[in-house]
Design an enzyme around this catalytic site. Sequence first.
Site, mmCIF file in Angstrom:
data_model
loop_
_atom_site.group_PDB
_atom_site.id
_atom_site.type_symbol
_atom_site.label_atom_id
_atom_site.label_comp_id
_atom_site.label_asym_id
_atom_site.label_seq_id
_atom_site.Cartn_x
_atom_site.Cartn_y
_atom_site.Cartn_z
ATOM 1 N N HIS A 44 12.461 -1.816 0.210
ATOM 2 C CA HIS A 44 11.086 -1.795 -0.270
ATOM 3 C C HIS A 44 10.268 -2.767 0.558
ATOM 4 O O HIS A 44 10.772 -3.821 0.940
ATOM 5 C CB HIS A 44 11.031 -2.198 -1.759
ATOM 6 C CG HIS A 44 9.741 -1.832 -2.399
ATOM 7 N ND1 HIS A 44 8.649 -2.656 -2.357
ATOM 8 C CD2 HIS A 44 9.360 -0.713 -3.066
ATOM 9 C CE1 HIS A 44 7.652 -2.059 -2.983
ATOM 10 N NE2 HIS A 44 8.053 -0.879 -3.412
ATOM 11 N N ASP A 56 13.234 4.763 -7.018
ATOM 12 C CA ASP A 56 13.575 6.162 -6.759
ATOM 13 C C ASP A 56 15.064 6.440 -6.760
ATOM 14 O O ASP A 56 15.482 7.589 -6.792
ATOM 15 C CB ASP A 56 12.994 6.598 -5.409
ATOM 16 C CG ASP A 56 11.493 6.703 -5.484
ATOM 17 O OD1 ASP A 56 11.003 7.177 -6.516
ATOM 18 O OD2 ASP A 56 10.817 6.297 -4.532
HETATM 19 N N1 ACO Z 1 18.486 2.158 4.901
HETATM 20 C C1 ACO Z 1 18.894 1.515 6.008
HETATM 21 N N2 ACO Z 1 18.179 0.524 6.615
HETATM 22 C C2 ACO Z 1 17.019 0.193 6.069
HETATM 23 C C3 ACO Z 1 16.519 0.824 4.904
HETATM 24 C C4 ACO Z 1 17.310 1.824 4.319
HETATM 25 N N3 ACO Z 1 16.888 2.449 3.231
HETATM 26 N N4 ACO Z 1 15.321 0.292 4.592
HETATM 27 C C5 ACO Z 1 15.058 -0.638 5.527
HETATM 28 N N5 ACO Z 1 16.095 -0.699 6.425
HETATM 29 C C6 ACO Z 1 16.198 -1.606 7.554
HETATM 30 C C7 ACO Z 1 15.205 -1.242 8.649
HETATM 31 O O1 ACO Z 1 15.757 -0.339 9.580
HETATM 32 C C8 ACO Z 1 14.893 -2.578 9.248
HETATM 33 O O2 ACO Z 1 15.955 -2.916 10.123
HETATM 34 P P1 ACO Z 1 15.693 -3.863 11.404
HETATM 35 O O3 ACO Z 1 15.299 -5.200 10.844
HETATM 36 O O4 ACO Z 1 17.018 -3.904 12.094
HETATM 37 O O5 ACO Z 1 14.613 -3.208 12.204
HETATM 38 C C9 ACO Z 1 14.966 -3.547 8.072
HETATM 39 O O6 ACO Z 1 15.805 -2.903 7.099
HETATM 40 C C10 ACO Z 1 13.612 -3.834 7.431
HETATM 41 O O7 ACO Z 1 13.040 -2.638 7.032
HETATM 42 P P2 ACO Z 1 11.564 -2.187 7.352
HETATM 43 O O8 ACO Z 1 11.590 -0.782 7.862
HETATM 44 O O9 ACO Z 1 10.850 -3.205 8.166
HETATM 45 O O10 ACO Z 1 10.953 -2.207 5.918
HETATM 46 P P3 ACO Z 1 9.565 -1.627 5.548
HETATM 47 O O11 ACO Z 1 8.990 -2.587 4.609
HETATM 48 O O12 ACO Z 1 8.765 -1.254 6.742
HETATM 49 O O13 ACO Z 1 9.952 -0.240 4.848
HETATM 50 C C11 ACO Z 1 10.684 1.311 3.263
HETATM 51 C C12 ACO Z 1 10.177 -0.120 3.512
HETATM 52 C C13 ACO Z 1 9.765 2.330 3.937
HETATM 53 C C14 ACO Z 1 10.665 1.555 1.761
HETATM 54 C C15 ACO Z 1 12.121 1.421 3.815
HETATM 55 O O14 ACO Z 1 12.950 0.478 3.173
HETATM 56 C C16 ACO Z 1 12.690 2.819 3.662
HETATM 57 O O15 ACO Z 1 12.425 3.670 4.516
HETATM 58 N N6 ACO Z 1 13.487 3.092 2.572
HETATM 59 C C17 ACO Z 1 14.009 4.406 2.330
HETATM 60 C C18 ACO Z 1 12.928 5.303 1.717
HETATM 61 C C19 ACO Z 1 12.620 4.918 0.283
HETATM 62 O O16 ACO Z 1 13.497 4.716 -0.531
HETATM 63 N N7 ACO Z 1 11.311 4.863 -0.014
HETATM 64 C C20 ACO Z 1 10.821 4.566 -1.354
HETATM 65 C C21 ACO Z 1 10.114 3.249 -1.386
HETATM 66 S S1 ACO Z 1 9.667 2.841 -3.023
HETATM 67 C C22 ACO Z 1 8.323 3.807 -3.362
HETATM 68 O O17 ACO Z 1 7.541 4.156 -2.524
HETATM 69 C C23 ACO Z 1 8.171 4.171 -4.739
#
Ligand code: ACO
Length: 426
Positions: A304, A361
Amino acid sequence: MTEYARLIVDGKEYNLPVIEGTVGDKAIDIRSLRQESGFITFDPGFGNTGSCKSAITFMDGEKGILRYRGIPIEELAEHSSFVETAFLLIAGRLPSRAELTTISVNLNDLSLLHENMKQFYQNFPSRTHPMGILSAMVNAMRSFHPELVDSKEDLQRTFLRLISKVRTMAAMAYKVSIGQNPVYPNPNYSYCANFLHMMFDTPVVPYRFDKDVSDALNVFWVLHADHEQNCSTTAVRVVGSGKVNIYAAMSSGIAALWGPLHGGANQAVIYMLEEIQSKGLKISDVIKRAKDKKNPFKLMGFGHRVYKAYDPRAKIMKTICDKILKKTKIKDSLLSIAMELEEEALGDPFFQEKNLYPNVDFYSGIVLRAIGIPTNMFTVMFAIGRLPGWIAHWQEDFFDPEMKISRPRQVYTGETELKYLPIDQR
Ligand code: ACO
């Protein structure tokens, strides 16, 4: 006394005022920065940018706290109805008993759609995603209800009209998609039960009210009702800042919510769990794939932007999930896959170091399946829940004298200046 942050660029010093919120969060007010220094700030994804002052929802991502108008989400999930929570978000306080009764009567009175709207549904191709239909239909409401904000009463009625009709429109999209006639709302039912009635009643199998199912849906909607400046709420605020009509602003919120990184994640979680099941994938291999930098795959329902601790909504959702599966005696094999996946991910250093926990979710899809909601309607369910939050934010901007049209800047990285080449010289 005003506190200032000192910024030194190119040897020059700028004193930027610090703004403090009621719970101690601090922001550096950079509104004068460009004019005084020629610099702008750079923050793609706005992770460090406060776009507004807001009194609606407080969240602390590090501590896993979420409060609507100061009331913890745990208390609202336990005691409040979705309609009461919607009132709280929009009006800024809990309603009296008399107010709640009036709202329920109004929600019932406003629940029918104009008959001409029904015809729109027949003309969408059969595979159209219901989020696309809902976004289009909410936008179309402007044509059927041109009266907007001439008075405070008009505005309240517009809010109620949206909250009431979005439920009818969503259920109608589902009915049409399965080749059935839409079901009209029933005045004897509460907000949640009425939605279930419109979704599942048929001329041959009448809908049978089940309090447990209706209660689970109520909690689902309370948990989704607002989440401060997330992607779709920001879309509503940005689109609304152009002083567009409220229906168009809400429609843009629905469009933004559709994406799998945002509201579409609940549907994506189920697809991921189904794939694990149907292909017999090993959980450890799925985790490995999620950790592989070269692979775009992410563990859906994990991570998140703001929560770097367990999402408090996910905790409640997990409890509701256990409860509803027990009460409905449904054995959902996806639940055991989800639990195994959660356990393995939470024990993995990659997820621990990056503070990746299940978000709301992760378990919400299993709750919705138990209620009988088809997977392609999951994000629509989220949209119905989030509508009061979008309305509250739209209203906050609308009446905020400090708000301006949203218009970010950029750091230009293209060609400096080129001559126009006539077509035969290219
Ligand atoms: N699985 C694997 N790796 C992940 C995940 C995941 N679900 N989420 C984040 N990471 C990793 C990223 O690749 C990143 O790695 P890095 O530091 O090596 O580059 C690190 O964790 C930080 O993540 P960011 O992408 O910078 O986090 P951001 O805040 O931009 O994204 C998001 C948040 C979009 C929710 C992301 O965690 C994601 O795509 N999750 C899966 C989709 C999801 O569940 N979305 C629902 C969100 S809640 C809602 O909207 C109700």
